[in-house]
Write a protein that holds these residues in place. Structure first.
Motif, mmCIF file in Angstrom:
data_model
loop_
_atom_site.group_PDB
_atom_site.id
_atom_site.type_symbol
_atom_site.label_atom_id
_atom_site.label_comp_id
_atom_site.label_asym_id
_atom_site.label_seq_id
_atom_site.Cartn_x
_atom_site.Cartn_y
_atom_site.Cartn_z
ATOM 1 N N ARG A 34 0.737 -1.387 -0.078
ATOM 2 C CA ARG A 34 -0.072 -0.157 -0.014
ATOM 3 C C ARG A 34 0.775 1.215 0.063
ATOM 4 N N THR A 35 1.810 1.252 1.057
ATOM 5 C CA THR A 35 2.754 2.356 0.917
ATOM 6 C C THR A 35 3.461 2.806 -0.429
ATOM 7 N N ARG A 116 5.990 -2.785 5.307
ATOM 8 C CA ARG A 116 6.157 -1.271 4.957
ATOM 9 C C ARG A 116 7.689 -1.131 4.178
ATOM 10 N N PHE A 122 10.594 3.548 -0.721
ATOM 11 C CA PHE A 122 9.592 4.450 -0.815
ATOM 12 C C PHE A 122 10.104 5.670 -1.707
#
Length: 221
Positions: A34-35, A116, A122
């Motif tokens: 999701r991140t 995560r 990210f």
């Protein structure tokens, strides 16, 4: 009520939601986590912010009227999208359909479901979304031709175009995170090895095709 603003909202919403390379990148990364999907969505919105800012500043006009500069952007964008597509296709052959924990590894970040991503992953997801959109050579033409059409006669153009540009970015911040969350919501089914590999392959083919079209195609203006 501002009828022109309502009309622009509808046009801009359709433009933002139109599937393209940015949509594909968000879906691919959302399959990883999701991140990562949300990070890509933020990157796409950042790329749109660049295009709308250029249009408001009038710099897009310079880009469009200089064929060499425009072609350079077109080639850079095509090469990057092509790279993403080939990377996706290579990942299918390089990675097993299912990792040791029973979760498919589908996106470049390779993060298992629910994990995560590390800051590096990210940042990579944000960068992929940003570059995919910011290097889109069609966007300068689109925004340069679209925004002035919704500036009422007799109204100062700068405040109005700033409002329209901000609206486009807001729509992107709604649509692309929604796509990422929907993919994550359907993650149990989408991350099944066979389904995940099909999506990975489809996204790889789509991105490769888009990249080749930009690199080998004629000037887009």
């Amino acid at each position: 009520m501002d009828a022109q603003l309502i009309a622009f909202t509808g046009v801009a919403a359709g433009m933002v939601a139109l599937p393209g390379a940015d949509f594909t990148v968000v879906v691919r990364n959302a399959l990883a986590s999701r991140t990562a999907g949300l990070a890509s969505a933020l990157g796409v919105a950042g790329g749109l912010l660049v295009h709308t800012a250029l249009a408001v500043a009038g710099l897009a006009a310079v880009l469009v009227t200089m064929p060499v500069l425009f072609r350079t952007v077109q080639l850079l964008g095509g090469a990057y999208v092509l790279y993403l597509g080939l990377s996706a296709l290579y990942a299918i052959r390089r990675r097993p359909a299912q990792n040791g924990s029973g979760t498919p590894s589908v996106a470049p970040e390779g993060a298992p479901e629910g994990e995560r991503p590390a800051p590096r992953e990210f940042g990579r997801a944000v960068r992929q979304g940003f570059l995919t959109n910011a290097l889109n050579p069609k966007a300068p033409v689109l925004f340069l031709s679209l925004l002035p059409q919704f500036v009422p006669d007799g109204q100062p153009p700068l405040p109005r175009t700033l409002l329209l540009a901000a609206l486009v970015v807001v729509l992107a911040l709604i649509w692309f995170p929604a796509v990422a969350l929907l993919v994550d919501r359907l993650g149990r089914w989408l991350r099944r090895p066979r389904t995940a590999r099909a999506i990975e392959g489809g996204s790889g083919v789509a991105l490769t095709g888009l990249g080749l079209a930009l690199v080998t195609g004629p000037l887009l203006h």
